[in-house]
Enzyme design. Structure first.
Site, PDB file in Angstrom:
ATOM      1  N   MET A  29       0.842  -1.200   0.000  1.00 37.41           N
ATOM      2  CA  MET A  29       0.000   0.000   0.000  1.00 37.41           C
ATOM      3  C   MET A  29       0.878   1.250   0.000  1.00 37.41           C
ATOM      4  SD  MET A  29      -2.887  -1.150   2.769  1.00 37.41           S
ATOM      5  CE  MET A  29      -1.673  -1.971   3.821  1.00 37.41           C
ATOM      6  N   ALA A 181       0.464  -5.439 -11.421  1.00 36.58           N
ATOM      7  CA  ALA A 181      -0.971  -5.181 -11.255  1.00 36.58           C
ATOM      8  C   ALA A 181      -1.267  -3.689 -11.238  1.00 36.58           C
ATOM      9  CB  ALA A 181      -1.439  -5.828  -9.941  1.00 36.58           C
ATOM     10  N   TYR A 184       0.416  -0.516 -13.361  1.00 34.04           N
ATOM     11  CA  TYR A 184       1.831  -0.177 -13.480  1.00 34.04           C
ATOM     12  C   TYR A 184       2.475  -0.937 -14.650  1.00 34.04           C
ATOM     13  CZ  TYR A 184       0.877   2.535  -9.412  1.00 34.04           C
ATOM     14  OH  TYR A 184       0.330   3.481  -8.571  1.00 34.04           O
ATOM     15  N   GLY A 289     -10.272  -7.925  -2.017  1.00 33.51           N
ATOM     16  CA  GLY A 289     -10.855  -6.640  -1.644  1.00 33.51           C
ATOM     17  C   GLY A 289     -10.589  -5.514  -2.610  1.00 33.51           C
TER      18      GLY A 289
END
Length: 371
Positions: A29, A181, A184, A289
């Site tokens: 993150m 993913a 990028y 998620g």
């Protein structure tokens, strides 16, 4: 209350490459806690050490070279200062008994001259810009039209990743995850609308990913390497009309390498886990998620019991609950709110000041006794 035997999330996991005390992976993150040169701030060590009880931590995206810098104050793994900064992080995590992989994230078309140390226009597979305005160090600006990468640029990007992966091991990381993913560089080569090339890298959209993964695996060992994919993810204007054939071919090409893991985010329109799990013989990490409500413990447990993955990555749950494994063991509702206004600032507030369950309970007791 759940416990280690009742929740499959808390069961140990062992493979040829991994020995983990539980099946919880802290997802990567971006948090923008780096100096302007890309060296992680000292508080980054505190942040990851607080979460060392995760089975595995995957860091925020780290640019392998400033040529791949996607944003201002996103960290790098290019210089000796970067290596030293990340060594402080890995030592803090290891001192708490944790395991941590560095995620290498080349921005490709993502970026802007006002957010890059090189002050240049970023390059991607094709000259297709990101839709809408983009964040820059002093606000927002129209997205630049990226330069189309030459074959030499592609080779350089692979070399940059290899060098950064070696730097990651020098910094003490247990391994490396390549970010394929969420729009990028690797994803840009895989997607329909960002790869309009007519050469070998366009005719076979998996070619760049296979060459990059193979080169890094050769450099540091496949057992220290993971890859994250998000088939069909539409973030930042990505379009993949029929992801299945591309990702099946990619997984088939990589399966025999013996990588540490494959990290897959599921999508509402393409059931990536169900489609790719039978084709992947190694460890599979699932994230369910992405672009949805935060993953609950029950959802993660269901994915494990259905055999769709071996490990489950949690993002937002780890932000506000640094002791997530202990909270799952205690059947805590995970109700601590995320202070969204502090997500992308540069200090400890909203980063390392979230309480553990024990601290929350002690605070409630103190508050009750004071009434």
């Amino acid at each position: 209350m759940t416990n280690n035997t009742a929740s499959p999330l808390l069961a140990p996991y062992t493979s040829a490459a991994l020995g983990l005390p539980n099946r919880l992976v802290m997802a990567p993150m971006t948090r923008f806690r780096a100096h302007e040169d890309g060296t992680p701030l000292p508080v980054v060590a505190d942040y990851y050490a607080q979460r060392a009880d995760a089975g595995l931590i995957v860091t925020e995206g780290i640019w392998p070279h400033r040529r791949g810098q996607s944003g201002w104050r996103v960290p790098g793994l290019e210089t000796e200062a970067h290596v030293a900064g990340w060594r402080a992080v890995t030592e803090a995590v290891h001192a708490r008994g944790g395991r941590i992989f560095a995620q290498l994230m080349h921005g490709g078309r993502q970026g802007h001259p006002r957010s890059r140390l090189l002050v240049d226009v970023p390059a991607g597979p094709s000259a297709v810009p990101v839709p809408g305005p983009v964040h820059v160090k002093d606000g927002k600006a129209p997205a630049p039209v990226p330069r189309e990468m030459t074959v030499e640029d592609i080779r350089t990007a692979i070399t940059d990743h290899v060098a950064a992966a070696r730097n990651a091991l020098r910094a003490g990381f247990d391994g490396v995850e390549l970010h394929g993913a969420n729009s990028y560089l690797i994803h840009q080569f895989l997607a329909d609308n960002t790869n309009r090339r007519e050469d070998a890298y366009g005719r076979d959209r998996t070619r760049f990913a296979v060459e990059l993964v193979t080169a890094v695996a050769d450099a540091i060992g496949a057992h220290r390497l993971g890859l994250r994919l998000s088939p069909g993810n539409p973030q930042f204007g990505m379009a993949e009309a029929d992801p299945g054939p591309v990702y099946r071919a990619l997984v088939d090409a990589l399966d025999a390498l013996g990588m540490a893991y494959l990290h897959v985010t599921d999508n509402g329109t393409y059931p990536a886990l169900a489609d790719l799990r039978p084709r992947w013989s190694g460890t599979l990490v699932a994230n369910v998620g992405e672009n949805r409500a935060p993953t609950t413990p029950r959802q993660g447990e269901r994915v494990l019991t259905e055999g769709l993955a071996d490990l489950i990555s949690y993002g937002r749950a780890f932000l506000a609950h640094p002791d997530l494994p202990a909270r799952i063991a205690a059947d805590d509702p995970l109700a601590t709110p995320i202070r969204t206004q502090d997500l992308y600032t540069h200090g400890a507030r909203g980063y390392t000041d979230y309480p553990t369950l024990e601290e929350e309970r002690a605070g409630r007791l103190v508050h009750a006794a004071a009434r």
